[in-house]
Write a protein that holds these residues in place. Structure first.
Motif, PDB file in Angstrom:
ATOM      1  N   LYS A  63       0.860  -1.196   0.000  1.00 50.87           N
ATOM      2  CA  LYS A  63       0.000   0.000   0.000  1.00 50.87           C
ATOM      3  C   LYS A  63       0.890   1.238   0.000  1.00 50.87           C
ATOM      4  O   LYS A  63       1.860   1.314   0.762  1.00 50.87           O
ATOM      5  CB  LYS A  63      -0.884   0.032   1.251  1.00 50.87           C
ATOM      6  N   PRO A  64       0.577   2.222  -0.851  1.00 53.29           N
ATOM      7  CA  PRO A  64       1.425   3.417  -0.873  1.00 53.29           C
ATOM      8  C   PRO A  64       1.269   4.263   0.391  1.00 53.29           C
ATOM      9  O   PRO A  64       0.151   4.458   0.879  1.00 53.29           O
ATOM     10  CB  PRO A  64       0.914   4.175  -2.105  1.00 53.29           C
ATOM     11  N   GLU A  65       2.400   4.721   0.911  1.00 56.64           N
ATOM     12  CA  GLU A  65       2.379   5.598   2.085  1.00 56.64           C
ATOM     13  C   GLU A  65       3.206   6.828   1.769  1.00 56.64           C
ATOM     14  O   GLU A  65       4.209   6.757   1.058  1.00 56.64           O
ATOM     15  CB  GLU A  65       2.978   4.875   3.296  1.00 56.64           C
ATOM     16  N   VAL A  66       2.754   7.967   2.309  1.00 58.69           N
ATOM     17  CA  VAL A  66       3.452   9.205   1.984  1.00 58.69           C
ATOM     18  C   VAL A  66       4.658   9.393   2.914  1.00 58.69           C
ATOM     19  O   VAL A  66       4.580   9.114   4.116  1.00 58.69           O
ATOM     20  CB  VAL A  66       2.490  10.422   2.018  1.00 58.69           C
ATOM     21  N   HIS A  67       5.770   9.801   2.315  1.00 53.76           N
ATOM     22  CA  HIS A  67       6.977  10.082   3.075  1.00 53.76           C
ATOM     23  C   HIS A  67       7.316  11.554   2.929  1.00 53.76           C
ATOM     24  O   HIS A  67       7.304  12.083   1.814  1.00 53.76           O
ATOM     25  CB  HIS A  67       8.144   9.219   2.582  1.00 53.76           C
TER      26      HIS A  67
END
Ligand code: DC
Length: 233
Positions: free
Chosen positions: A80-84
């Protein structure tokens, strides 16, 4: 080989845009981009770098530091994409109420929008992107093959958002959630820069009385129509 399209999903806060966008992207094997997460990440940066005096944004202080902000999406162990934000995973922090309460003022800043819109347009260059936000069909991808404008009643949206936050263990009242949604809708639709509005060629999806699978089915049908039309060109 089927040609790929870009799908723009816009709408009010807590309409279920990201739920639909994620599911559509998974079904079509497209990339999902949550642009709200990008505005939230800039807001978190602003909170942590003295850009707010009380609750008021000090725009100049933020603008002086804009070039120091780097935002990226990375997939977690569940893909799942997560914001950094500047190399640190910020996925949880950007959902905190203190960020939600301030994000509309940051999203109203022209220079912030120009910066993030340019990054978003780059992500869509190769097509095969499902992107959700407020200005995707109007500003980011005005030529997206499929534009969906999502809406749902205020009551339904408040209930969904409240339940989501409570399930995450957050302490909020239903009234706080309701007021935050109203406030953000007002700011998002009345701001000068790229306000939320329905693109002329967008199709409306009111999901007040739809289940997740029902709305996915409708959107998949629309996407299939556009992909077929694209293949024939
Ligand atoms: O989708 P969200 O609630 O996470 O978005 C957070 C805020 O960011 C929302 O109040 C409006 C703003 N936003 C925007 O102005 N343009 C976008 N493309 C996405 C979000």
């Amino acid at each position: 080989m089927k040609s790929r399209i870009n799908i723009a999903i816009d709408g009010y806060s807590s309409c279920g845009k990201s739920t639909l966008a994620k599911e559509l992207a998974a079904e079509l094997r497209y990339i999902y981009v949550d642009t709200g997460a990008m505005y939230r990440a800039v807001t978190l940066f602003a909170v942590n770098n003295n850009c707010f005096k009380e609750d008021t944004l000090d725009k100049q202080t933020l603008l002086q530091q804009l070039s120091a902000i780097s935002i990226a999406f990375k997939n977690n162990a569940d893909n799942k994409p997560e914001v950094h934000l500047n190399g640190q995973n910020a996925e949880e922090e950007i959902r905190e109420m203190c960020v939600s309460q301030k994000v509309s003022s940051v999203a109203a800043v022209k220079e912030v929008r120009r910066l993030l819109v340019a990054q978003q347009q780059k992500m869509g260059e190769q097509k095969g992107v499902v992107m959700d936000g407020r200005d995707i069909g109007t500003v980011v991808f005005p030529r997206a093959e499929l534009k969906i404008f999502m809406t749902a009643s205020h009551e339904v949206r408040t209930r969904r958002r409240y339940e989501e936050l409570v399930n995450q263990g957050k302490t909020v009242t239903r009234n706080e959630v309701s007021e935050n949604l109203k406030h953000r809708d007002h700011l998002d639709t009345t701001r000068k820069e790229d306000p939320l509005r329905q693109a002329e060629d967008a199709v409306v999806l009111d999901n007040s009385n739809l289940t997740r699978s029902e709305q996915l089915k409708i959107a998949l049908r629309w996407a299939a129509e556009k992909i077929n039309a694209n293949n024939k060109q």
